[in-house]
Write an enzyme that holds these catalytic residues in place. Structure first.
Site, mmCIF file in Angstrom:
data_model
loop_
_atom_site.group_PDB
_atom_site.id
_atom_site.type_symbol
_atom_site.label_atom_id
_atom_site.label_comp_id
_atom_site.label_asym_id
_atom_site.label_seq_id
_atom_site.Cartn_x
_atom_site.Cartn_y
_atom_site.Cartn_z
ATOM 1 N N ASP A 27 -8.834 10.150 3.627
ATOM 2 C CA ASP A 27 -9.876 10.173 2.594
ATOM 3 C C ASP A 27 -10.989 11.162 2.970
ATOM 4 O OD1 ASP A 27 -8.632 8.170 1.114
ATOM 5 O OD2 ASP A 27 -9.878 6.558 1.933
ATOM 6 N N ASN A 57 -5.036 0.503 4.182
ATOM 7 C CA ASN A 57 -6.190 -0.418 4.148
ATOM 8 C C ASN A 57 -5.741 -1.874 4.107
ATOM 9 O OD1 ASN A 57 -7.758 1.880 3.928
ATOM 10 N ND2 ASN A 57 -8.028 1.708 1.700
ATOM 11 N N ASN A 199 -6.424 -5.852 -11.057
ATOM 12 C CA ASN A 199 -7.820 -5.852 -11.494
ATOM 13 C C ASN A 199 -7.830 -5.776 -13.024
ATOM 14 O OD1 ASN A 199 -7.385 -3.187 -12.197
ATOM 15 N ND2 ASN A 199 -8.467 -2.340 -10.442
ATOM 16 N N GLY A 233 -14.362 -7.764 -9.986
ATOM 17 C CA GLY A 233 -15.533 -7.106 -9.418
ATOM 18 C C GLY A 233 -16.685 -8.086 -9.253
ATOM 19 N N GLY A 262 -10.985 -3.783 -3.024
ATOM 20 C CA GLY A 262 -9.792 -4.459 -3.545
ATOM 21 C C GLY A 262 -8.749 -4.650 -2.450
ATOM 22 N N ASP A 263 -8.625 -3.661 -1.571
ATOM 23 C CA ASP A 263 -7.650 -3.762 -0.475
ATOM 24 C C ASP A 263 -8.070 -4.853 0.512
ATOM 25 O OD1 ASP A 263 -6.350 -1.579 -1.619
ATOM 26 O OD2 ASP A 263 -7.561 -0.160 -0.466
ATOM 27 N N SER A 302 -14.612 0.107 6.610
ATOM 28 C CA SER A 302 -15.556 -0.912 6.116
ATOM 29 C C SER A 302 -14.916 -2.301 6.036
ATOM 30 C CB SER A 302 -16.077 -0.498 4.745
ATOM 31 O OG SER A 302 -15.025 -0.489 3.807
HETATM 32 O O1 RIB Z 1 -8.286 1.484 -2.458
HETATM 33 C C1 RIB Z 1 -8.988 2.482 -1.768
HETATM 34 C C2 RIB Z 1 -8.078 3.589 -1.390
HETATM 35 O O2 RIB Z 1 -7.548 4.127 -2.578
HETATM 36 C C3 RIB Z 1 -8.756 4.715 -0.669
HETATM 37 O O3 RIB Z 1 -8.689 4.569 0.732
HETATM 38 C C4 RIB Z 1 -8.052 5.927 -1.196
HETATM 39 O O4 RIB Z 1 -7.229 6.516 -0.254
HETATM 40 C C5 RIB Z 1 -7.234 5.461 -2.394
HETATM 41 O O5 RIB Z 1 -5.907 5.509 -2.139
#
Ligand code: RIB
Length: 313
Positions: A27, A57, A199, A233, A262-263, A302
């Site tokens: 990213d 993530n 979502n 959210g 979300g991850d 994070s």
């Molecule tokens: O969900 C967040 C992720 O979505 C980010 O890390 C980015 O790479 C996208 O794939």
């Protein structure tokens, strides 16, 4: 495990195996006063490079949520280019088995992420190696897993239909977070998944409705045996399973970067369910984890630890 030993997800110490066939994305994150408009040249006020990708993530979130603490094996399978080897090291450090990640001639996926003053993001993505998964690789990996094991999927790799079909045939429980959404998702055998996490945007695309009640009702009818989670959210999250509804409010947070929230939610929710928590408490724990995530910069960086999340009461 001894160097060179064959990975056995069903070693005596392993209660259950969780494998995420998921993406790796590097990213590139730019702080901007607003998202760049057509024809505009906009100087960014900050720039950082983070590990990311929804797959990466979510594996990290599972690990930090304590998915391996109950003796489960946690593995990540997928594809990177040479420039992505550093991402493997980050997963190894969290106790994740990465021997089923192949290194290809195609560069690792990368993303250009704008984050505005409200903490919202806009993402341009190059999928790279993530979309080079081959049939043999998938069959070889899934052949080592079986009933009660869990396959986690997002929509940043190719071959989702084959992955779901093969996993279901082998008796695995499939968890699907169909993000980012595209037109292929509606055609997947969603009714075969154990857990579906969407979502509002994904819920709308799958049902044609923007009303959370209607989204849950329609997905609940299509997937009567699945647990269906709808994340909302700032309005929290809801779940329906076999006609029963569950709901949790969002945990209060000062959002500075929502990337990866979300991850984080998905990783903590899945890890909590697999540790034996009921749906309600698992939703609450996932909401606390997501709140800690949005108050920090970056995606993978994070994601909080279980200790931080469980201290938030
Ligand atoms: O969900 C967040 C992720 O979505 C980010 O890390 C980015 O790479 C996208 O794939």
């Amino acid at each position: 495990m001894a160097p060179g030993a064959r990975f056995d997800p069903h070693s005596p110490e392993s209660a259950m195996a969780i494998v995420n066939f998921g993406s790796f994305i590097i990213d590139h994150v730019y702080r901007v006063p607003h998202f760049v408009r057509p024809g505009e040249t906009l100087p960014a006020t900050g720039y950082r490079v983070f590990a990311g990708g929804k797959g990466f993530n979510q594996t990290l979130a599972l690990a930090r949520a304590g998915a391996t603490a109950s003796g489960h094996t946690l593995a990540h399978a997928g594809a990177i280019g040479e420039n992505g080897r550093w991402l493997l090291e980050l997963l190894r450090r969290e106790g994740v088995d990465v021997r089923d990640v192949v290194v290809t001639d195609t560069p690792t996926g990368h993303g250009i992420i704008q984050v505005n003053d409200q903490g919202e993001n806009a993402i341009l993505q190059f999928p790279g190696a993530n979309r080079t998964l081959e049939r043999d690789h998938i069959e070889r990996v899934l052949a080592r897993y079986g009933p009660e094991d869990v396959l986690l999927l997002q929509n940043e790799v190719n071959a989702l239909a084959q992955l779901i079909r093969t996993a279901v045939e082998r008796g695995l429980r499939v968890v699907l977070n169909p993000a980012p959404m595209d037109t292929t998702i509606a055609g997947l055998p969603l009714e075969r998944v154990w857990l579906l996490i969407v979502n509002e945007v994904e819920g709308f695309d799958l049902t044609g409705s923007r009303d959370p009640d209607e989204i849950l009702a329609r997905l609940g009818r299509r997937c009567p045996d699945s647990r269906v989670v709808l994340t909302l959210g700032a309005a929290g999250a809801r779940c329906v399973h076999q006609g029963r509804q569950y709901q949790v409010d969002a945990w209060p947070a000062q959002a500075i970067d929502t990337t990866g929230a979300g991850d984080t939610f998905t990783g903590f929710f899945v890890a909590s369910l697999l540790a034996g928590q009921a749906i309600g408490p698992a939703l609450e724990r996932a909401a606390r984890a997501a709140a800690l995530c949005v108050a920090r910069h970056g995606a993978a960086d994070s994601i909080p630890t279980a200790t931080e999340v469980d201290a938030l009461t």
